[in-house]
Design a protein around this motif. Structure first.
Motif, PDB file in Angstrom:
ATOM      1  N   GLY A  99      -2.260   1.247  -3.929  1.00  0.00           N
ATOM      2  CA  GLY A  99      -3.526   0.611  -3.598  1.00  0.00           C
ATOM      3  C   GLY A  99      -3.385  -0.846  -3.211  1.00  0.00           C
ATOM      4  O   GLY A  99      -4.295  -1.429  -2.630  1.00  0.00           O
ATOM      5  N   GLY A 100      -2.256  -1.455  -3.498  1.00  0.00           N
ATOM      6  CA  GLY A 100      -2.034  -2.848  -3.159  1.00  0.00           C
ATOM      7  C   GLY A 100      -1.655  -3.067  -1.711  1.00  0.00           C
ATOM      8  O   GLY A 100      -1.512  -4.206  -1.278  1.00  0.00           O
ATOM      9  N   TYR A 101      -1.495  -2.012  -0.967  1.00  0.00           N
ATOM     10  CA  TYR A 101      -1.100  -2.125   0.436  1.00  0.00           C
ATOM     11  C   TYR A 101      -2.255  -1.729   1.345  1.00  0.00           C
ATOM     12  O   TYR A 101      -3.072  -0.875   1.006  1.00  0.00           O
ATOM     13  N   ALA A 102      -2.292  -2.346   2.521  1.00  0.00           N
ATOM     14  CA  ALA A 102      -3.356  -2.055   3.487  1.00  0.00           C
ATOM     15  C   ALA A 102      -3.210  -0.627   4.000  1.00  0.00           C
ATOM     16  O   ALA A 102      -2.094  -0.156   4.241  1.00  0.00           O
ATOM     17  N   PRO A 103      -4.329   0.088   4.178  1.00  0.00           N
ATOM     18  CA  PRO A 103      -4.254   1.438   4.742  1.00  0.00           C
ATOM     19  C   PRO A 103      -3.585   1.400   6.117  1.00  0.00           C
ATOM     20  O   PRO A 103      -3.720   0.436   6.856  1.00  0.00           O
ATOM     21  N   GLY A 104      -2.851   2.445   6.401  1.00  0.00           N
ATOM     22  CA  GLY A 104      -2.137   2.507   7.675  1.00  0.00           C
ATOM     23  C   GLY A 104      -0.644   2.419   7.462  1.00  0.00           C
ATOM     24  O   GLY A 104      -0.103   2.948   6.489  1.00  0.00           O
ATOM     25  N   THR A 105       0.028   1.724   8.343  1.00  0.00           N
ATOM     26  CA  THR A 105       1.493   1.657   8.325  1.00  0.00           C
ATOM     27  C   THR A 105       2.024   1.091   7.015  1.00  0.00           C
ATOM     28  O   THR A 105       3.002   1.597   6.471  1.00  0.00           O
TER      29      THR A 105
END
Length: 196
Positions: A15-21
């Motif tokens: 969840g700490g990362y932006a959706p997508g790549t």
């Protein structure tokens, strides 16, 4: 980016990362770590020594934390699916932890039900959900052709590239927790109880 990986909510890592790549890279990092850890312990035979080395209290905490996280994620849906979710919980809890159920004579049916408790819970929840009107199914006949090209381009290292070394290092604690979750109960069965 500093990420705390906790058994209480593994979603902190992803969840700490932006959706997508970026999120795909995080998932790939986790998959790489889990694969390497499983292969390492399988090839070297050090899995049992690792489980003896990890304190019993820590293993129990990871297992309990994972259970709490799974239960907590379902509480958000309780307002919209009360009958469905409560039915699933009751069935699974009875099949996995009920003392009266465990005292029943070991029959083929009991063994099948107990070893497939979550599946039986899902089936019971689906039936209860349809009867209560909380869920509905739309079944259509046809042939589904998976979009392999799109999947390879968006979800694999050959499409989005490999995750950074820092991301792989950040995934290591969660990967170790996954290993403990998968194999801790097999060592309980051998007599090294988590609760001693």
């Amino acid at each position: 980016m500093d990420h705390a990986c906790s058994a209480v909510d593994a979603g902190f890592f992803l969840g700490g990362y932006a959706p997508g790549t970026e999120a795909v890279h995080a998932m790939l990092a986790l998959m790489i770590c889990v694969s390497v850890i499983f292969l390492f312990f399988a090839v070297t035979g050090l899995g049992e020594k690792f489980h003896r080395f990890v304190p019993t209290v820590l293993k129990a905490g990871i297992i309990m934390g994972a259970a709490i996280a799974a239960f907590q994620s379902e509480l958000d849906r309780l307002e919209t699916l009360p009958v469905t979710l409560v039915t699933a919980w009751i069935v699974v809890l009875i099949l996995m932890f009920s003392i009266p159920f465990k005292r029943l004579k070991d029959t083929k049916l009991k063994v099948i039900l107990a070893s497939n408790a979550i599946l039986v819970g899902f089936i019971a929840a689906a039936i209860a959900g349809v009867i209560s009107g909380e869920i509905s199914f739309s079944i259509e006949w046809g042939i589904f052709v998976p979009q392999f090209g799109e999947m390879i381009a968006t979800l694999t290292p050959w499409g989005v590239g490999f995750p950074s070394f820092e991301m792989i290092i950040a995934a290591l604690p969660l990967a170790l927790m996954v290993y403990i979750l998968v194999f801790a109960w097999s060592y309980v069965d051998r007599g090294s109880s988590l609760y001693h």
